[in-house]
Every structure is written in structure tokens, then in C-alpha cells.
Design a protein around this motif. Structure first.
Motif, PDB file in Angstrom:
ATOM      1  N   ASN A   1       0.754  -0.963  -0.038  1.00  0.00           N
ATOM      2  CA  ASN A   1       0.045   0.103  -0.166  1.00  0.00           C
ATOM      3  C   ASN A   1       0.707   1.396   0.076  1.00  0.00           C
ATOM      4  O   ASN A   1       1.688   1.567   1.068  1.00  0.00           O
ATOM      5  N   ILE A   2       0.634   2.144  -1.117  1.00  0.00           N
ATOM      6  CA  ILE A   2       1.533   3.207  -1.217  1.00  0.00           C
ATOM      7  C   ILE A   2       1.490   4.074  -0.003  1.00  0.00           C
ATOM      8  O   ILE A   2       2.161   4.784   0.347  1.00  0.00           O
ATOM      9  N   ARG A   3      -0.007   4.286   0.728  1.00  0.00           N
ATOM     10  CA  ARG A   3      -0.303   5.077   1.653  1.00  0.00           C
ATOM     11  C   ARG A   3       0.689   4.681   2.841  1.00  0.00           C
ATOM     12  O   ARG A   3       1.010   5.578   3.567  1.00  0.00           O
ATOM     13  N   ASP A   4       1.145   3.596   3.034  1.00  0.00           N
ATOM     14  CA  ASP A   4       2.104   3.328   4.086  1.00  0.00           C
ATOM     15  C   ASP A   4       3.409   3.914   4.106  1.00  0.00           C
ATOM     16  O   ASP A   4       4.110   3.941   5.006  1.00  0.00           O
ATOM     17  N   TYR A   5       3.614   4.597   2.893  1.00  0.00           N
ATOM     18  CA  TYR A   5       5.110   5.205   2.658  1.00  0.00           C
ATOM     19  C   TYR A   5       4.847   6.529   2.715  1.00  0.00           C
ATOM     20  O   TYR A   5       5.971   7.456   2.495  1.00  0.00           O
ATOM     21  N   ALA A   6       3.637   7.287   2.923  1.00  0.00           N
ATOM     22  CA  ALA A   6       3.548   8.481   2.859  1.00  0.00           C
ATOM     23  C   ALA A   6       3.669   9.066   4.512  1.00  0.00           C
ATOM     24  O   ALA A   6       2.988   8.557   5.448  1.00  0.00           O
ATOM     25  N   LEU A   7       4.653   9.629   4.698  1.00  0.00           N
ATOM     26  CA  LEU A   7       5.020   9.879   6.108  1.00  0.00           C
ATOM     27  C   LEU A   7       4.488  11.134   6.728  1.00  0.00           C
ATOM     28  O   LEU A   7       4.509  11.299   8.031  1.00  0.00           O
ATOM     29  N   ASP A   8       3.797  11.989   6.125  1.00  0.00           N
ATOM     30  CA  ASP A   8       3.306  13.133   6.856  1.00  0.00           C
ATOM     31  C   ASP A   8       1.826  12.562   7.745  1.00  0.00           C
ATOM     32  O   ASP A   8       1.304  11.274   7.639  1.00  0.00           O
ATOM     33  N   LYS A   9       1.250  13.568   8.572  1.00  0.00           N
ATOM     34  CA  LYS A   9       0.361  13.226   9.438  1.00  0.00           C
ATOM     35  C   LYS A   9      -0.915  12.546   8.703  1.00  0.00           C
ATOM     36  O   LYS A   9      -1.537  11.642   9.218  1.00  0.00           O
ATOM     37  N   HIS A  10      -1.173  13.268   7.715  1.00  0.00           N
ATOM     38  CA  HIS A  10      -2.432  12.584   7.009  1.00  0.00           C
ATOM     39  C   HIS A  10      -2.091  11.617   5.790  1.00  0.00           C
ATOM     40  O   HIS A  10      -3.228  11.218   5.175  1.00  0.00           O
ATOM     41  N   ARG A  11      -0.915  11.289   5.922  1.00  0.00           N
ATOM     42  CA  ARG A  11      -0.612  10.246   4.835  1.00  0.00           C
ATOM     43  C   ARG A  11      -1.004  10.362   3.470  1.00  0.00           C
ATOM     44  O   ARG A  11      -1.721   9.754   3.013  1.00  0.00           O
ATOM     45  N   THR A  12      -0.543  11.676   3.353  1.00  0.00           N
ATOM     46  CA  THR A  12      -0.977  12.243   1.803  1.00  0.00           C
ATOM     47  C   THR A  12      -0.567  11.510   0.553  1.00  0.00           C
ATOM     48  O   THR A  12       0.788  11.381   0.663  1.00  0.00           O
ATOM     49  N   THR A  13      -1.124  11.219  -0.304  1.00  0.00           N
ATOM     50  CA  THR A  13      -0.296  10.401  -1.361  1.00  0.00           C
ATOM     51  C   THR A  13      -0.692  11.167  -2.848  1.00  0.00           C
ATOM     52  O   THR A  13      -0.240  10.843  -3.694  1.00  0.00           O
ATOM     53  N   ASP A  14      -1.656  12.154  -2.857  1.00  0.00           N
ATOM     54  CA  ASP A  14      -1.793  13.017  -3.839  1.00  0.00           C
ATOM     55  C   ASP A  14      -1.855  14.570  -3.479  1.00  0.00           C
ATOM     56  O   ASP A  14      -1.888  15.158  -2.529  1.00  0.00           O
ATOM     57  N   ASP A  15      -1.786  15.405  -4.646  1.00  0.00           N
ATOM     58  CA  ASP A  15      -1.859  16.843  -4.588  1.00  0.00           C
ATOM     59  C   ASP A  15      -2.492  17.384  -5.705  1.00  0.00           C
ATOM     60  O   ASP A  15      -2.323  16.848  -6.738  1.00  0.00           O
ATOM     61  N   ILE A  16      -2.480  18.897  -5.745  1.00  0.00           N
ATOM     62  CA  ILE A  16      -2.954  19.385  -6.780  1.00  0.00           C
ATOM     63  C   ILE A  16      -1.949  19.851  -7.791  1.00  0.00           C
ATOM     64  O   ILE A  16      -0.722  19.695  -7.476  1.00  0.00           O
ATOM     65  N   PRO A  17      -2.237  19.666  -9.232  1.00  0.00           N
ATOM     66  CA  PRO A  17      -1.104  19.931 -10.053  1.00  0.00           C
ATOM     67  C   PRO A  17      -0.376  21.281 -10.289  1.00  0.00           C
ATOM     68  O   PRO A  17      -1.210  22.305 -10.309  1.00  0.00           O
ATOM     69  N   TYR A  18       0.841  21.243 -10.279  1.00  0.00           N
ATOM     70  CA  TYR A  18       1.526  22.533 -10.681  1.00  0.00           C
ATOM     71  C   TYR A  18       0.952  23.027 -12.011  1.00  0.00           C
ATOM     72  O   TYR A  18       0.656  22.111 -12.952  1.00  0.00           O
ATOM     73  N   GLY A  19       0.771  24.311 -12.266  1.00  0.00           N
ATOM     74  CA  GLY A  19       0.317  24.800 -13.444  1.00  0.00           C
ATOM     75  C   GLY A  19      -1.277  24.823 -13.542  1.00  0.00           C
ATOM     76  O   GLY A  19      -2.052  25.282 -14.794  1.00  0.00           O
ATOM     77  N   GLY A  20      -2.012  24.157 -12.494  1.00  0.00           N
ATOM     78  CA  GLY A  20      -3.436  24.315 -12.380  1.00  0.00           C
ATOM     79  C   GLY A  20      -3.999  23.184 -13.451  1.00  0.00           C
ATOM     80  O   GLY A  20      -3.444  22.305 -13.836  1.00  0.00           O
ATOM     81  N   GLY A  21      -5.251  23.548 -13.634  1.00  0.00           N
ATOM     82  CA  GLY A  21      -6.050  22.089 -14.265  1.00  0.00           C
ATOM     83  C   GLY A  21      -6.648  21.433 -13.161  1.00  0.00           C
ATOM     84  O   GLY A  21      -6.277  21.500 -11.990  1.00  0.00           O
TER      85      GLY A  21
END
Ligand code: ADE
Length: 252
Positions: free
Chosen positions: A37-57
Motif C-alpha cells: 500500500n503506497i499510503r504506508d510510505y506517506a510519512l506526513d500526519k495525513h498520509r497524503t499520496t496526492d496533491d493538486i497539479p502545478y500549472g493548474g487544471g
């Protein structure tokens, strides 16, 4: 052969890996499948695995750090020549039987399943990943594509299939589509099994099957004929088929 799958949806793999040939191959120790599970390797408090794109859209992009951390931790030998890191993506190289054969010679394959709008470009760059697509359509994620690859590659691992001639005659292995199959009953709703298959004449049966294989490929996937290994008698049969078709079209 060992497969390591990196996904946000590990449960998707339970069914396909738990049944039939893949389950048997794992029990026999011929293949090994580990789901991470990729989430197990997200180390921040919320175990974030995605984010908004640079450049918008619209949409979200899968973050680089958890994926790179996961692969490096689980597959430390990911740079070895007999290890391949695959990123499933509709932008990848088209998956074919030929590519399945190439992958079946590896010792270990890591499969990264993308989700959302895409995966941060730096994942591929940092892991030297080979992007693979299973077809010209868009799935909601790479999970089903990873399963397709695991199944197609596992079938080519020696011992996974009971009958070693089974893959030899498969569609695409010889570069042609396979001939039609029949089993009992001999007749069903007015449709009879072709007489030659009941004849016991093995040479005649082999010839009929080869011709059916050529005929199907010619009618359904003529693009495959350019790369198929054809004998002189195959070519002669195809010429005859083309002539038949031309005559038929002239009559129309
Ligand atoms: N992810 C989304 N669509 C895909 C495709 N066609 N092949 C592989 N991975 C995908």
C-alpha cells in the motif's frame, strides 16, 4: 518470478491472485506476488499520496515521495538488469505477447499503479520505470492493468501451466490468431463439428487448423500477418484466400 505491486487499493488484487492458475503457481512457489500500500510510505500526519497539479487544471496528481520511497525500500535491487520497474499508464508502450515474453525472463517486476489524473513525472525518471499501457483506452487506475500483466507474464514462467504446449498454440504466440475449438456434443442446434476433426487423420487436422488460423488472422487482424512467421504453403493459402475474396467482391 517475483511481482511487487504498489497501489492505493491492495484489496483489488485479492480475488484475481487468489483463484485458479495464479493461486496454484504461488502455492507451488513458481511465482510470488506481494502487494504494497503506497499510503504506508506517506510519512506526513495525513498520509497524503496526492496533491493538486502545478500549472493548474483539474484533478489530482500522485505524489513522488511515497512511491519512490516504497519502491526503494521494498525493491532495493530495482536497478539490477534482471529487475524491471513498470509504471502502468495509458501513455505507455503497448503491452503485447512479445513484451510479456521479454518480461517473463526477468527475476523480479515492480508494478506501480497510478490513479487520479496521473503520477508525478519524476517517479518514472527516478526509478527508471518503463511505462506500459494495456490498450488504447483509459482505466480509472493501473490496478487492472497490473493484473493483466501478472497473468500474461506468469503463464510464460516454466511450470505455471500444466501443459507446456498450451502456450505454444495460443493466439499471438505464433503471431497468428488461434484456430477454432470444438468439444462434445458433435452437433448442437444444427451446428456440426467440422468433419476433419473427427477423422483421426492428424496431418489433415494440423493442416486444417493452420489454414483456419491463417484465415481468421487474415479476416480479423490482417495487421498481424506482416510480422508472422509464414511458410511457403502458408503464403500460397493466403494468396488463394485473397483471390477468393476478390472474386466474391467482384460478384457483389
Ligand atoms: N491506467 C489507466 N489506463 C491505463 C491503460 N490503458 N493501461 C495501463 N494503465 C492504465
Amino acid at each position: 518470478m517475483r511481482f511487487d505491486v504498489f497501489t492505493l487499493f491492495p484489496n483489488m488484487f485479492v480475488g484475481p491472485l487468489g483463484e485458479s492458475i495464479l493461486a496454484r503457481a504461488q502455492k507451488a512457489g513458481l511465482i510470488e506476488c506481494a502487494i504494497h500500500n503506497i499510503r504506508d510510505y506517506a510519512l506526513d500526519k495525513h498520509r497524503t499520496t496526492d496533491d493538486i497539479p502545478y500549472g493548474g487544471g483539474g484533478g489530482m496528481v500522485m505524489k513522488v515521495e511515497p512511491i519512490v520511497r516504497a519502491v526503494r525500500e521494498v525493491v532495493p535491487d530495482y536497478r539490477d538488469p534482471d529487475v524491471t520497474v513498470v509504471l502502468l499508464s495509458p501513455q505507455g508502450q503497448l503491452f503485447t505477447q512479445r513484451l510479456a515474453k521479454v518480461l517473463s525472463r526477468k527475476r523480479r517486476i515492480a508494478l506501480i499503479c497510478g490513479r487520479y489524473e496521473g503520477v508525478d513525472e519524476r517517479v518514472s525518471m527516478l526509478l527508471g520505470a518503463q511505462e506500459i499501457s494495456i490498450g488504447d483506452y483509459v482505466l480509472s487506475g493501473g490496478e487492472l492493468a497490473a493484473m493483466v500483466i501478472i497473468e500474461a507474464v506468469s503463464r510464460l514462467v516454466p511450470g505455471v501451466l500444466g501443459d507446456p504446449t498450451a502456450t505454444f498454440e495460443d493466439s499471438h504466440v505464433s503471431g497468428l490468431l488461434e484456430y477454432p475449438h470444438y468439444t462434445r456434443p458433435r452437433e448442437f442446434e444444427g451446428l456440426a463439428v467440422p468433419e476433419v476433426l473427427l477423422s483421426g487423420n492428424h496431418a489433415e487436422i494440423a493442416r486444417w487448423r493452420r489454414e483456419q488460423s491463417l484465415r481468421r488472422t487474415f479476416l480479423r487482424r490482417p495487421d498481424l500477418l506482416d510480422r508472422a512467421a509464414l511458410s511457403d504453403s502458408d503464403r500460397a493459402y493466403l494468396r488463394k484466400l485473397r483471390q477468393e475474396l476478390d472474386t466474391f467482391q467482384e460478384q457483389e
